[in-house]
Design an enzyme around this catalytic site. Sequence first.
Site, PDB file in Angstrom:
ATOM      1  N   ASN A  23      -5.889   8.795 -55.906  1.00  0.00           N
ATOM      2  CA  ASN A  23      -6.874   7.774 -55.555  1.00  0.00           C
ATOM      3  C   ASN A  23      -7.773   8.278 -54.439  1.00  0.00           C
ATOM      4  OD1 ASN A  23      -5.929   5.224 -57.086  1.00  0.00           O
ATOM      5  ND2 ASN A  23      -4.050   6.008 -56.157  1.00  0.00           N
ATOM      6  N   ASP A  33       1.252   9.024 -60.609  1.00  0.00           N
ATOM      7  CA  ASP A  33       0.999   9.049 -59.166  1.00  0.00           C
ATOM      8  C   ASP A  33       2.231   8.562 -58.403  1.00  0.00           C
ATOM      9  OD1 ASP A  33      -0.466   9.399 -56.832  1.00  0.00           O
ATOM     10  OD2 ASP A  33      -1.368   7.398 -56.922  1.00  0.00           O
ATOM     11  N   THR A 118      -6.971  10.586 -67.976  1.00  0.00           N
ATOM     12  CA  THR A 118      -6.914  10.023 -69.330  1.00  0.00           C
ATOM     13  C   THR A 118      -5.892   8.895 -69.466  1.00  0.00           C
ATOM     14  OG1 THR A 118      -5.332  11.726 -70.027  1.00  0.00           O
ATOM     15  CG2 THR A 118      -7.672  12.190 -70.377  1.00  0.00           C
ATOM     16  N   GLY A 119      -5.288   8.486 -68.357  1.00  0.00           N
ATOM     17  CA  GLY A 119      -4.346   7.375 -68.389  1.00  0.00           C
ATOM     18  C   GLY A 119      -4.998   6.111 -67.879  1.00  0.00           C
TER      19      GLY A 119
END
Length: 385
Positions: A23, A33, A118-119
């Site tokens: 982030n 993450d 891409t998530g």
Amino acid sequence: MPFKIIRNDITKMQVDAIVNTANREPVYSTGTDAAVYEAAGAEALLAARREIGFLQEGEAAITPGFNLPARYIIHAVSPCYIDGSCGEAEKLRSCYQRSLELALQYRCTSIAFPLIATGNFGFPKAEGLEIALSVIHNFLMQEEMMIYLVVFDKESVRLSGQIYDDIEAFIDEHYVAEKQRREYDPLASPQCDSSADAVTQEKVADCVQFAPLMAENARFQTSATPKKRASRKAAAASEDSRPLDEALQLATKSLKPASKPRTLDDLMNNVGETFQQMLFRLIDEKGREDVEVYKGAGKDKKLFYKIRSNVNYQPTKHTVYAFALSLRLSLDETKDLLQTAGYAMSGSNRFDLIMRYVFEQGIYDLYKIDCILYDFGEEHYFSCE
């Protein structure tokens, strides 16, 4: 090979650095993450991330790996995908590029990437994959590093639905036509590759007696989804309505023209060449530099000069294909190069059919071909060598 697609948990990768989709603010969220922070030790990693502070989309920063097997964590700030017209692609490209630059700066010899953005960030997977492969390819043409692309499933490395559908139709069409040829032509002999191939392990599978065509069609029908069964049924009906001669012609028809056909003089002038002799002749004829060729084939200098020093060098089949792709050979040239090493491009082997497709379509990017092979469940793709 300096690039490899694997299915794994990125927090368990034993590499010098892993890349985390980060982030902008020094906080962590959910998914990968959160997994990275928890595995590394959330308190220590968050404190290190706070020291870096705010990062713009496309930027990257590095921290220690703490409790991870990796020495470093590279935090790449992914762009949130809006509509594709807000600089998302450029920012994503920067994530990969800046991460690789940091890895070089910290003298990393290996790095593991997720498929960034891409998530939860919403970047289309096919486009995100194209960007990743492009940056990695350009980097490896200049630098030495082992790069892993860590994915969760086959869908993550699918280039496009159209390519997948085209190759599937191509395999079905040619595979069935080859079965017909061998089943009904008493003079036809199987194209058997008897040479030992340490990578593909192609042995008696291509040389056994084939089951009747009806049994094979039944296998296709039961193993497919309803949509695929319908398309195959239509294809089979169309095939049955054509004379056998026409079906056999279809099996050898190129999807688009290859390069200039070889002349008889071309063939006669190079009778008796070994793989090594033909490889280096082609390099000279096409005006290519050695380093460009072996890097484009995903090979290292040590192997390349081992080939150069041994006129009778025996390559694996994958190695022959890799150099053919790097040299951007035509289908005929590729078949000739295979033959010098004692191999053939079989009409009944799925890997060979996929390779025939990529040469006919002019797809020469080794990393993209790996994604295609991975998508089709091939165990032995180029990045596994």
